[in-house]
Write a protein that holds these residues in place. Sequence first.
Motif, PDB file in Angstrom:
ATOM      1  N   LEU A  87      49.385 121.241  37.138  1.00 31.62           N
ATOM      2  CA  LEU A  87      50.554 120.386  36.983  1.00 31.62           C
ATOM      3  C   LEU A  87      50.320 119.036  37.645  1.00 31.62           C
ATOM      4  O   LEU A  87      49.755 118.950  38.732  1.00 31.62           O
ATOM      5  CB  LEU A  87      51.770 121.044  37.644  1.00 31.62           C
ATOM      6  N   TYR A 104      58.468 114.028  39.837  1.00 28.55           N
ATOM      7  CA  TYR A 104      58.782 114.461  38.486  1.00 28.55           C
ATOM      8  C   TYR A 104      57.508 115.007  37.854  1.00 28.55           C
ATOM      9  O   TYR A 104      56.468 114.341  37.875  1.00 28.55           O
ATOM     10  CB  TYR A 104      59.340 113.291  37.662  1.00 28.55           C
ATOM     11  N   PHE A 105      57.625 116.192  37.282  1.00 28.41           N
ATOM     12  CA  PHE A 105      56.453 116.910  36.800  1.00 28.41           C
ATOM     13  C   PHE A 105      56.238 116.740  35.303  1.00 28.41           C
ATOM     14  O   PHE A 105      57.189 116.582  34.534  1.00 28.41           O
ATOM     15  CB  PHE A 105      56.592 118.406  37.097  1.00 28.41           C
ATOM     16  N   GLY A 106      54.968 116.813  34.920  1.00 31.46           N
ATOM     17  CA  GLY A 106      54.599 116.884  33.523  1.00 31.46           C
ATOM     18  C   GLY A 106      54.641 118.320  33.033  1.00 31.46           C
ATOM     19  O   GLY A 106      54.957 119.239  33.796  1.00 31.46           O
ATOM     20  N   PRO A 107      54.284 118.536  31.753  1.00 29.38           N
ATOM     21  CA  PRO A 107      54.369 119.878  31.163  1.00 29.38           C
ATOM     22  C   PRO A 107      53.244 120.811  31.589  1.00 29.38           C
ATOM     23  O   PRO A 107      53.326 122.012  31.380  1.00 29.38           O
ATOM     24  CB  PRO A 107      54.291 119.604  29.660  1.00 29.38           C
TER      25      PRO A 107
END
Lengths: 110, 114
Positions: B91, B104-107
């Motif tokens: 992640l 804020y995280f990516g997929p």
Amino acid sequence: DQQVKQNSPSLSVQEGRISILNCDYTNSMFDYFLWYKKYPAEGPTFLISISSIKDKNEDGRFTVFLNKSAKHLSLHIVPSQPGDSAVYFCAARTAQKLVFGQGTRLTINP
Amino acid sequence: DTGVSQDPRHKITKRGQNVTFRCDPISEHNRLYWYRQTLGQGPEFLTYFQNEAQLEKSRLLSDRFSAERPKGSFSTLEIQRTEQGDSAMYLCASSPGLATDTQYFGPGTRLTVL
């Protein structure tokens, strides 16, 4: 050593009722606490946060409570909706990095 | 604002091969983080960048792992000589570098090492 713990792997709540997710931590140096929600095959989505100098933060249906003396954090969801079914992670921040709990799978039943 | 993006979303490789993942942060976020998540666990911190400078690396990041952020924008994470234990979700997250500094995280990129 597990600095952030979510002791309930799963929780089942009826739609419309309150969901309460709990988190305990050990490190007094954490300065910020966050809750993330995660659906399968997606990254965590930020929900709500609280600074270590506060004891409550509210955002719509979500409220986070912080009890520093007990080193305990909780997330309240009222009212619970079917779309809230997901895995919830609490996270604590120290020196820019986040330390996560193991997660609690919340299931909202109709 | 399109959020954090990661590529590829899935990678299957054979043991011993090298793999590289890419992360594009939210524009104007100067901090970028890599985490790894295995089944049943929460994400674990690997490393983070302030602009192009790599400021902290976890002991989880063995010598086979290297991360770069050459121009302070996108980042790459390379794993050399992959092992089955490297199978995990990788992640990426970014943050604006402010006091509250929410990540804020990516997929994520799901790596499977056969």
